[in-house]
Design a protein around this motif. Structure first.
Motif, short mmCIF file in Angstrom:
data_model
loop_
_atom_site.label_atom_id
_atom_site.label_comp_id
_atom_site.label_asym_id
_atom_site.label_seq_id
_atom_site.Cartn_x
_atom_site.Cartn_y
_atom_site.Cartn_z
N SER A 169 0.85 -0.98 0.05
CA SER A 169 -0.18 0.24 -0.02
C SER A 169 0.97 1.18 0.21
O SER A 169 1.88 1.47 0.39
CB SER A 169 -0.97 -0.04 0.98
N TRP A 170 0.40 2.41 -0.80
CA TRP A 170 1.29 3.67 -1.41
C TRP A 170 1.71 4.43 -0.37
O TRP A 170 -0.09 4.65 -0.21
CB TRP A 170 0.90 3.90 -2.36
N HIS A 171 1.67 5.11 0.53
CA HIS A 171 1.48 6.16 0.92
C HIS A 171 0.50 7.24 0.39
O HIS A 171 0.70 7.85 -1.06
CB HIS A 171 3.03 7.12 1.56
N PRO A 172 -0.70 7.68 1.11
CA PRO A 172 -1.27 8.54 0.04
C PRO A 172 -0.95 10.02 -0.64
O PRO A 172 -0.89 10.57 -0.97
CB PRO A 172 -2.76 8.48 0.83
N ASP A 173 -0.14 10.54 0.70
CA ASP A 173 0.71 11.70 0.70
C ASP A 173 2.02 12.27 -0.37
O ASP A 173 2.86 11.70 0.49
CB ASP A 173 0.46 12.50 2.25
N GLY A 174 1.62 11.98 -1.25
CA GLY A 174 3.00 12.26 -2.01
C GLY A 174 3.21 10.47 -2.27
O GLY A 174 4.85 10.48 -2.44
N ASN A 175 3.04 8.89 -1.54
CA ASN A 175 3.42 8.26 -2.46
C ASN A 175 5.17 8.34 -1.53
O ASN A 175 5.67 7.74 -1.78
CB ASN A 175 3.69 7.47 -3.30
N ARG A 176 5.83 9.00 -0.42
CA ARG A 176 6.88 8.91 0.75
C ARG A 176 7.06 7.24 1.18
O ARG A 176 8.41 7.11 0.98
CB ARG A 176 7.26 9.73 0.75
N LYS A 177 6.05 6.74 1.62
CA LYS A 177 6.24 5.21 1.77
C LYS A 177 5.54 3.89 1.46
O LYS A 177 4.67 4.24 0.66
CB LYS A 177 6.00 5.63 4.10
N LEU A 178 5.58 3.20 1.43
CA LEU A 178 4.93 1.79 1.16
C LEU A 178 5.00 0.99 2.45
O LEU A 178 6.07 0.59 3.32
CB LEU A 178 6.31 1.29 0.66
#
Length: 601
Positions: A169-178
């Motif tokens: 699942s990708w982090h919804p705010d900027g996709n900086r985390k997984l």
């Protein structure tokens, strides 16, 4: 206040003093030209000499050790509230502010800071540094560049006992985390001492997870809340629903009760687009789809049993293994089952039986992935057995497009969020396939070997440039695709729409033709049956049974007679053979009696 430091050094430490003065040029040596030396050399004209600054080296590679980074926080006490003032007490903070405002330097400081802030505000109002000047320009068609992808980073499971990466699942705010969920899906074969932890990874630091999630049972699925990036929803192997708030740490914030949860592993969880942002639903192989509100996870708000006979019997329910929900169609959702059937449901139906609208049978095995096309929601992608299929809601008997049957089992798939004609699939042989059916329909546009073990899950970033693939050994690989695969091509929407419509019409025509042929065959068989009924006289059932018994015993008697005849023939052939053997034995006895008389005593 100016800080000055004077360096002191003795004159004797500087060495001998230099006395410089102007002086005319002196001739020290005069070497006249020698013609004999010139004859020893051969002139070459022209003369080209290549000169480069660095030394010539052959191509070589060097592997360096990975630099491990660690983020640490520091709490600064100095410069904040004084020690004798508690910032949580409102009265003390108000008293301290009044005391500071009465200070003489306070007004001067505020005036100076005000001028600086005013300058910055005027500058921001004059120009927007984040403005996209060429956002409305049509994207340039990228066709010359061949499709390609490269590995950016690899996130490995830090545990010694490896587990499968079951969901991403990708982090919804900027996709900086997984966020990666880890679990062993082999029934009752989980290795002893296996960890239950799942992790949240920072893309800039693949060496160490940013946060460890500690569930009571291994997580099969994990999803970020699109409205609140601090909240995550997880489906456990034991059927429970867990919720985390990263601001509160690694432990579970909310957990459903085991009595009202699923009875099998939760293979799908999806957040709903609600005003509160707290509603979600889940699916499991126990044949149930449950709706939840994370503010009260003690029991589900609604339950739908996946019984396609519409009798709402749990023993007849089909096991749900994948979910699909499109926010633009808030009342519809789809379920992929273990039996290869896709069930389309309507949540707003009056009764539970009416909530199952229709089914799409098409796969020989479990449907591991379901997703609607982000540009054309009527068309959706399904992944199961050895193929990927594209369906249309207008054609229910068969899919409108499908890939060839691969040698390896397909495990997951997803549409590109920026290109309507591109989708991705993962396989058991560790291969990632990228399909572009506008460019090529029989084979993938790009096939990439990601790892040696099987790939288990796949997730595409919102910009379509980055893909995360999870493997059976818990390795999450981050890939970046080429610009052509994540840039909308010219007229691609119209081409994809026309392809979908053309294939839907073709399937409708084929379905109508098959329906007509079936009706004709049915009519013929019914007509023949009617004729036979009219021609045949009324026959008693007992007569039929007696006739069948008579025929049966006749066949048995014939077989017995045949065996008797064969036995008699074999006996008649055997008798002369026995007599001949007896005669030979008699002659042998006579010879034995004569031999002693001939020999001397």
């Amino acid at each position: 206040m100016e800080i000055v430091y004077v360096y002191v050094k003795k004159r004797s430490e500087f060495g001998k003093q230099c006395n410089f003065s102007d002086h005319p040029a002196d001739l020290n040596v005069d070497i006249p030209p020698n013609p004999e030396l010139a004859q020893q050399y051969m002139e070459r004209n022209p003369v080209d000499i290549g000169i480069q600054c660095s030394t010539s080296m052959s191509e070589h590679e060097a592997n360096t050790e990975r630099f491990e980074m660690e983020t640490r926080g520091v709490n600064h006490v100095e410069g904040g509230w004084p020690k004798d003032v508690n910032p949580l007490e409102l009265e003390q903070t108000i008293r301290f502010r009044k005391k500071v405002e009465k200070d003489e330097n306070y007004i001067n400081t505020i005036m100076q800071l005000g001028l600086v802030m005013e300058h910055c505000i005027k500058q921001n109002n004059a120009i927007d540094i984040y403005q996209e000047y060429f956002d409305d320009v049509d994207p340039v068609e990228v066709t010359e560049e061949a499709p390609s992808a490269k590995t950016i980073s690899v996130f490995r499971d830090p545990q010694d006992i490896k587990r499968s990466a079951t969901h991403l699942s990708w982090h919804p705010d900027g996709n900086r985390k997984l966020a990666v969920a880890y679990s062993c899906l082999n029934f009752q074969r989980a290795p002893k001492g296996m960890s239950h932890d799942s992790y949240i990874w920072d893309l800039e630091n693949p060496n160490r997870p940013e946060l460890i999630l500690k569930p009571s049972s291994p997580l099969v699925t994990l999803e970020y809340n699109p409205k609140d990036s601090h909240v995550l929803l997880g489906g456990c192997y034991n059927g429970q629903i867990a919720c985390w708030d990263t601001r509160k740490g690694s432990l579970v914030a909310e957990l459903s009760t085991i009595e009202f949860s699923h009875q099998d592993p939760v293979y799908g969880t999806i957040w709903l687009q609600s005003k509160t942002g707290t509603e979600c639903f889940s699916a499991s192989t126990d044949g149930q789809v449950m709706w939840w509100d994370i503010r009260k996870l003690s029991e589900p708000t609604e339950v739908v049993i996946m019984d396609i006979t519409r009798k709402e019997q749990l023993e007849n329910a089909l096991g749900a293994i994948s979910l699909e929900f499109e926010s633009s169609l808030p009342t519809k959702f789809m379920v992929g089952t273990e039996q290869g059937i896709i069930i389309s449901c309507n949540r707003k139906a009056k009764t539970s039986a009416e909530k199952i609208v229709c089914t799409f049978p098409g796969h020989h095995g479990p449907v591991y992935a379901l997703q609607r096309n982000p540009f054309y929601p009527k068309n959706f992608l399904s992944i199961g057995d050895w193929t990927a299929r594209i369906w249309s809601e207008d054609s229910r008997e068969s899919s409108i497009m499908w890939t060839k049957y691969h040698m390896a089992y397909l495990t997951d798939g997803a549409w590109s969020p920026v290109r309507p004609a591109v989708f991705f699939t993962t396989k058991m042989d560790g291969t990632l396939d990228i399909w572009d059916f506008v460019f090529k329909q029989c084979d993938p546009a790009l096939s990439l070997k990601v790892c040696d073990e099987a790939l288990s899950c796949l997730r595409v970033q919102d910009n379509g440039c980055f893909i995360a693939c999870g493997s059976q050994l818990g390795t999450a690989t981050l890939l970046e695709v080429s610009q052509g695969l994540c840039t909308l091509q010219r007229n691609e929407k119209n081409i994809a729409s026309s392809i979908f419509e053309r294939e839907t019409r073709r399937e409708k025509i084929l379905e109508a033709r098959n329906r007509e042929m079936r009706l004709k065959e049915k009519g013929k068989t019914e007509g023949k049956d009617d004729e036979l009924r009219e021609e045949a006289p009324a026959i008693d059932l007992e007569q039929l049974v007696a006739k069948a018994e008579e025929e049966f015993f006749d066949i048995i008697y014939k077989e017995l007679k045949k065996k008797e005849v064969e036995a008699m023939k074999s006996a008649s052939l055997k008798k002369p053979r026995v007599e001949a053997e007896e005669e030979k034995e008699g002659e042998g006895e006579v010879v034995e009696e004569e031999n002693p008389e001939e020999t001397p005593a």
